[in-house]
Design a protein around this motif. Structure first.
Motif, PDB file in Angstrom:
ATOM      1  N   ARG A 308      10.982  17.081  -5.047  1.00 32.74           N
ATOM      2  CA  ARG A 308      10.973  16.476  -6.377  1.00 32.74           C
ATOM      3  C   ARG A 308       9.994  15.308  -6.495  1.00 32.74           C
ATOM      4  O   ARG A 308       9.779  14.789  -7.585  1.00 32.74           O
ATOM      5  CB  ARG A 308      12.371  15.980  -6.745  1.00 32.74           C
ATOM      6  CG  ARG A 308      13.389  17.076  -6.994  1.00 32.74           C
ATOM      7  CD  ARG A 308      14.744  16.480  -7.340  1.00 32.74           C
ATOM      8  NE  ARG A 308      15.731  17.488  -7.652  1.00 32.74           N
ATOM      9  CZ  ARG A 308      15.949  17.967  -8.880  1.00 32.74           C
ATOM     10  NH1 ARG A 308      15.223  17.526  -9.896  1.00 32.74           N
ATOM     11  NH2 ARG A 308      16.880  18.877  -9.088  1.00 32.74           N
ATOM     12  N   GLY A 309       9.445  14.880  -5.385  1.00 30.85           N
ATOM     13  CA  GLY A 309       8.540  13.747  -5.411  1.00 30.85           C
ATOM     14  C   GLY A 309       9.232  12.408  -5.414  1.00 30.85           C
ATOM     15  O   GLY A 309       8.624  11.392  -5.776  1.00 30.85           O
ATOM     16  N   LEU A 310      10.509  12.374  -4.992  1.00 30.99           N
ATOM     17  CA  LEU A 310      11.260  11.130  -4.986  1.00 30.99           C
ATOM     18  C   LEU A 310      11.054  10.325  -3.707  1.00 30.99           C
ATOM     19  O   LEU A 310      11.384   9.143  -3.659  1.00 30.99           O
ATOM     20  CB  LEU A 310      12.760  11.425  -5.165  1.00 30.99           C
ATOM     21  CG  LEU A 310      13.148  12.152  -6.449  1.00 30.99           C
ATOM     22  CD1 LEU A 310      14.640  12.430  -6.480  1.00 30.99           C
ATOM     23  CD2 LEU A 310      12.733  11.344  -7.676  1.00 30.99           C
ATOM     24  N   LEU A 311      10.531  10.957  -2.667  1.00 34.59           N
ATOM     25  CA  LEU A 311      10.270  10.274  -1.414  1.00 34.59           C
ATOM     26  C   LEU A 311       8.772  10.159  -1.178  1.00 34.59           C
ATOM     27  O   LEU A 311       8.002  11.043  -1.559  1.00 34.59           O
ATOM     28  CB  LEU A 311      10.902  11.035  -0.230  1.00 34.59           C
ATOM     29  CG  LEU A 311      12.430  11.072  -0.185  1.00 34.59           C
ATOM     30  CD1 LEU A 311      12.894  11.849   1.047  1.00 34.59           C
ATOM     31  CD2 LEU A 311      13.011   9.676  -0.146  1.00 34.59           C
ATOM     32  N   ALA A 312       8.397   9.086  -0.545  1.00 33.01           N
ATOM     33  CA  ALA A 312       6.984   8.915  -0.205  1.00 33.01           C
ATOM     34  C   ALA A 312       6.615   9.898   0.897  1.00 33.01           C
ATOM     35  O   ALA A 312       7.321  10.010   1.906  1.00 33.01           O
ATOM     36  CB  ALA A 312       6.728   7.482   0.254  1.00 33.01           C
ATOM     37  N   ASP A 313       5.528  10.643   0.695  1.00 40.35           N
ATOM     38  CA  ASP A 313       5.109  11.592   1.715  1.00 40.35           C
ATOM     39  C   ASP A 313       4.157  10.916   2.691  1.00 40.35           C
ATOM     40  O   ASP A 313       3.845   9.736   2.581  1.00 40.35           O
ATOM     41  CB  ASP A 313       4.467  12.832   1.081  1.00 40.35           C
ATOM     42  CG  ASP A 313       3.295  12.473   0.179  1.00 40.35           C
ATOM     43  OD1 ASP A 313       2.720  11.381   0.346  1.00 40.35           O
ATOM     44  OD2 ASP A 313       2.955  13.280  -0.696  1.00 40.35           O
ATOM     45  N   ASP A 314       3.686  11.694   3.662  1.00 41.83           N
ATOM     46  CA  ASP A 314       2.816  11.179   4.710  1.00 41.83           C
ATOM     47  C   ASP A 314       1.360  11.539   4.462  1.00 41.83           C
ATOM     48  O   ASP A 314       0.572  11.654   5.401  1.00 41.83           O
ATOM     49  CB  ASP A 314       3.261  11.732   6.072  1.00 41.83           C
ATOM     50  CG  ASP A 314       4.691  11.357   6.409  1.00 41.83           C
ATOM     51  OD1 ASP A 314       5.111  10.255   5.998  1.00 41.83           O
ATOM     52  OD2 ASP A 314       5.383  12.151   7.066  1.00 41.83           O
ATOM     53  N   ARG A 315       0.988  11.704   3.183  1.00 41.30           N
ATOM     54  CA  ARG A 315      -0.367  12.141   2.891  1.00 41.30           C
ATOM     55  C   ARG A 315      -1.403  11.124   3.341  1.00 41.30           C
ATOM     56  O   ARG A 315      -2.439  11.476   3.913  1.00 41.30           O
ATOM     57  CB  ARG A 315      -0.504  12.398   1.387  1.00 41.30           C
ATOM     58  CG  ARG A 315      -1.834  13.021   0.974  1.00 41.30           C
ATOM     59  CD  ARG A 315      -1.821  13.289  -0.518  1.00 41.30           C
ATOM     60  NE  ARG A 315      -0.619  14.049  -0.881  1.00 41.30           N
ATOM     61  CZ  ARG A 315      -0.216  14.215  -2.149  1.00 41.30           C
ATOM     62  NH1 ARG A 315      -0.895  13.658  -3.138  1.00 41.30           N
ATOM     63  NH2 ARG A 315       0.871  14.915  -2.407  1.00 41.30           N
ATOM     64  N   HIS A 316      -1.138   9.839   3.119  1.00 37.44           N
ATOM     65  CA  HIS A 316      -2.127   8.838   3.500  1.00 37.44           C
ATOM     66  C   HIS A 316      -2.230   8.705   5.011  1.00 37.44           C
ATOM     67  O   HIS A 316      -3.314   8.450   5.542  1.00 37.44           O
ATOM     68  CB  HIS A 316      -1.796   7.483   2.871  1.00 37.44           C
ATOM     69  CG  HIS A 316      -0.378   7.052   3.015  1.00 37.44           C
ATOM     70  ND1 HIS A 316       0.674   7.773   2.513  1.00 37.44           N
ATOM     71  CD2 HIS A 316       0.169   5.970   3.627  1.00 37.44           C
ATOM     72  CE1 HIS A 316       1.813   7.166   2.781  1.00 37.44           C
ATOM     73  NE2 HIS A 316       1.532   6.077   3.485  1.00 37.44           N
ATOM     74  N   TRP A 317      -1.101   8.907   5.748  1.00 29.65           N
ATOM     75  CA  TRP A 317      -1.185   8.902   7.209  1.00 29.65           C
ATOM     76  C   TRP A 317      -1.938  10.128   7.706  1.00 29.65           C
ATOM     77  O   TRP A 317      -2.688  10.046   8.691  1.00 29.65           O
ATOM     78  CB  TRP A 317       0.209   8.853   7.826  1.00 29.65           C
ATOM     79  CG  TRP A 317       1.075   7.748   7.296  1.00 29.65           C
ATOM     80  CD1 TRP A 317       2.279   7.863   6.681  1.00 29.65           C
ATOM     81  CD2 TRP A 317       0.790   6.346   7.334  1.00 29.65           C
ATOM     82  NE1 TRP A 317       2.768   6.644   6.316  1.00 29.65           N
ATOM     83  CE2 TRP A 317       1.875   5.689   6.709  1.00 29.65           C
ATOM     84  CE3 TRP A 317      -0.269   5.582   7.815  1.00 29.65           C
ATOM     85  CZ2 TRP A 317       1.931   4.317   6.563  1.00 29.65           C
ATOM     86  CZ3 TRP A 317      -0.218   4.208   7.676  1.00 29.65           C
ATOM     87  CH2 TRP A 317       0.866   3.593   7.059  1.00 29.65           C
ATOM     88  N   HIS A 318      -1.747  11.249   7.037  1.00 26.75           N
ATOM     89  CA  HIS A 318      -2.469  12.472   7.406  1.00 26.75           C
ATOM     90  C   HIS A 318      -3.972  12.292   7.196  1.00 26.75           C
ATOM     91  O   HIS A 318      -4.792  12.690   8.049  1.00 26.75           O
ATOM     92  CB  HIS A 318      -1.939  13.644   6.571  1.00 26.75           C
ATOM     93  CG  HIS A 318      -2.761  14.891   6.669  1.00 26.75           C
ATOM     94  ND1 HIS A 318      -2.855  15.642   7.828  1.00 26.75           N
ATOM     95  CD2 HIS A 318      -3.554  15.516   5.758  1.00 26.75           C
ATOM     96  CE1 HIS A 318      -3.663  16.664   7.623  1.00 26.75           C
ATOM     97  NE2 HIS A 318      -4.094  16.620   6.373  1.00 26.75           N
ATOM     98  N   LEU A 319      -4.358  11.678   6.073  1.00 26.59           N
ATOM     99  CA  LEU A 319      -5.779  11.446   5.810  1.00 26.59           C
ATOM    100  C   LEU A 319      -6.374  10.468   6.815  1.00 26.59           C
ATOM    101  O   LEU A 319      -7.532  10.620   7.235  1.00 26.59           O
ATOM    102  CB  LEU A 319      -5.955  10.922   4.384  1.00 26.59           C
ATOM    103  CG  LEU A 319      -5.586  11.896   3.257  1.00 26.59           C
ATOM    104  CD1 LEU A 319      -5.730  11.217   1.898  1.00 26.59           C
ATOM    105  CD2 LEU A 319      -6.460  13.150   3.317  1.00 26.59           C
TER     106      LEU A 319
END
Length: 517
Positions: A308-319
């Motif tokens: 749902r997009g309610l939690l912060a994902d790890d996209r910036h750590w992945h980048l």
């Protein structure tokens, strides 16, 4: 409280909390804390709070109140037997220092103005003691004139100063040890009983149902728990009924409310008490609709919230790791990933590891291909987990290898409640052996704790920490007759200790004997 609420003597009040405490002789006093809408500025303190004797010619009534009710002690050299004295020092830090202007600190209470007699400060004689501004307890002139009694007023500007009052709200009831004399029996259990101390005045206060403590605005506790994880009280007789019909919680009622009320879906959980009133009833939240997103039922609530997009994902750590693979060497990427695990709030560390483990182990694969003279060798589990371990095992001496194999064999035979002591002269590689043993246990998927008695020794162990940090030992353990570790049940640290396969404690011989009890 009435004057603060209605007369706004300090400004408009936002909220307050207070508690009433009784002394052993029966006298009561109130500890009260108020938050104002507009913060009191540092240049306003002297107009609200005073720590000086008033001028007896300008305000004789206030001067009489302060000299009668707001003078500490005297203690120290003037009166060494004062109740506030301990080890030759005043526990309340009197007499205070003279000061021409009030000073506010970032934490705690400010230091109030206490002028010298030469600068206009008032001094007087009370009984046989000479008193000046150093002995005055901070007070509010307005409240002292109104009540003609002891009213200590302080200016609080940080959480450090609030702990004093909160301790009174949560410290529990006063207790006393009662000795029951019996010439025919000498049973410690019956001789010493912990009893609640209630004075006559407090007993009357409670029988008349007067308030003991209060806070404004009212605060309602909102429960947070997992599915079927709410707490309940039960006994042998009602356990089946309680399990079949679990008690209602505010969280369970909120989920039921959102299923039938469109307005409730537009507000947050913390805002529900502003619009709804909770009524105790039996609630059941075992339905999987909370883990359903777009007709897909997820295994966990975290996965549903992430969808749902309610939690912060790890996209910036992945980048960040992706960018590092272009410019940095594998060991730098491993260091970066370790820092992320320790310092950053990564929602799915295992997924991040799977995405970048190839880049972090590229040097291991290159070494393996060079030794095998085969550039087509693929990645294996040994590359990710055991390449450095195998290399270090081959470098063990004969004595080290014997101890190493004995330790592993002992651990492999099953759980034990035994202490193994390893002793060897300095420089023989004990730390090297212990680190290799820790790596071996961890490579098998088990938990191995690395503990040391000193910070320097802990730095030499892989993942090492001090014993005070791991086991929560008291820092000054010799002060306690029976010291205890402050590790609560069902906490993360408690589960870690219970799941640990082994615990390596370096320099254990320099630890005090009480640490092992």
């Amino acid at each position: 409280m009435y004057l603060v609420d209605t007369q706004h003597i300090y400004g408009i009040k936002r909220c307050h909390v207070y508690t009433i405490e009784w002394q052993k002789r029966g006298l009561l006093h109130v500890h009260c804390l108020s938050w104002m809408v507009e913060k009191i500025r540092s240049d306003q303190i002297d107009s609200i709070i005073s720590a000086e004797l008033p001028d007896p010619n300008e305000d004789p009534a206030l001067f009489g109140t302060i000299t009668k009710h707001m003078i500490h002690g005297p203690c120290g050299q003037l009166n060494p037997r004062s109740p506030c004295m301990k080890d030759g020092q005043c526990t309340k830090h009197y007499p205070r220092q003279f000061l021409r202007e009030s000073i506010t600190y970032l934490n705690g209470y400010p230091v109030y103005r206490r002028r010298y007699p030469e600068d206009g400060g008032v001094e007087t004689t009370i009984g046989r003691f000479h008193v000046d501004n150093r002995w005055v307890v901070p007070y509010s002139p307005f409240l002292s004139r109104t009540f003609d009694g002891h009213v200590n007023v302080e200016y609080c500007r940080s959480i450090c100063a609030l702990k004093y009052l909160m301790a009174y709200l949560n410290k529990g009831k006063d207790k006393a040890v009662v000795v029951l004399a019996n010439r025919h029996r000498n049973n410690e259990i019956t001789r010493y009983q912990i009893a609640r101390y209630i004075s006559t005045n407090e007993g009357v206060w409670r029988m008349l149902q007067f308030h003991i403590n209060d806070h404004f605005p009212a605060v309602e506790q909102l429960h947070v728990h997992l599915e079927n994880g709410q707490r309940m009280l039960f006994n042998v007789q009602n356990a089946p009924d309680r399990a079949a019909e679990p008690p209602a919680t505010t969280l369970a009622c909120f989920f039921e409310l959102c299923a039938t009320d469109n307005f409730a879906k537009t507000i947050l959980y913390i805002d529900v008490p502003r619009y709804y009133r909770s009524v105790k009833k039996v609630a059941d939240i075992r339905s999987p609709h909370l883990r359903t997103v777009n007709v897909t039922v997820f295994d966990t609530y975290a996965e549903a919230c992430r969808e749902r997009g309610l939690l912060a994902d790890d996209r910036h750590w992945h980048l960040a790791l992706t960018e590092a693979t272009v410019t940095d060497r594998p060991h730098k990427i491993r260091d970066m990933f370790a820092i992320m695990l320790h310092m950053c709030e990564i929602s799915d560390p295992l997924r991040l590891w799977e995405q970048h483990k190839g880049a972090m182990a590229k040097d291991f694969l290159r070494t393996l291909r060079r030794r095998a003279n085969d550039d087509t060798l693929p990645y294996t589990d040994a590359i990710f987990n055991r390449e450095r371990l195998a290399r270090n095992e081959r470098s063990l001496t004969q004595d080290q290898r014997h101890i190493y194999d004995e330790l592993l064999a002992y651990v492999a035979r099953g759980p034990h409640d035994t202490i193994i002591f390893l002793d060897a002269p300095g420089g023989t590689g004990k730390t090297y052996l212990l680190n290799l043993f820790l790596d071996k246990i961890r490579s098998q998927g088990d938990i191995a704790l690395a503990v040391a008695s000193s910070g320097i020794a802990a730095e030499l162990l892989t993942g090492g920490k001090t014993a005070h940090s791991v086991f929560k030992l008291p820092l000054d353990i010799s002060r306690y007759e029976r010291p205890t570790c402050t590790i609560q049940k069902n906490t993360t640290r408690a589960r870690l200790l219970s799941l640990a396969k082994v615990a390596v404690w370096d320099e254990c011989t320099i630890t005090k004997k009480l640490s092992w009890h």
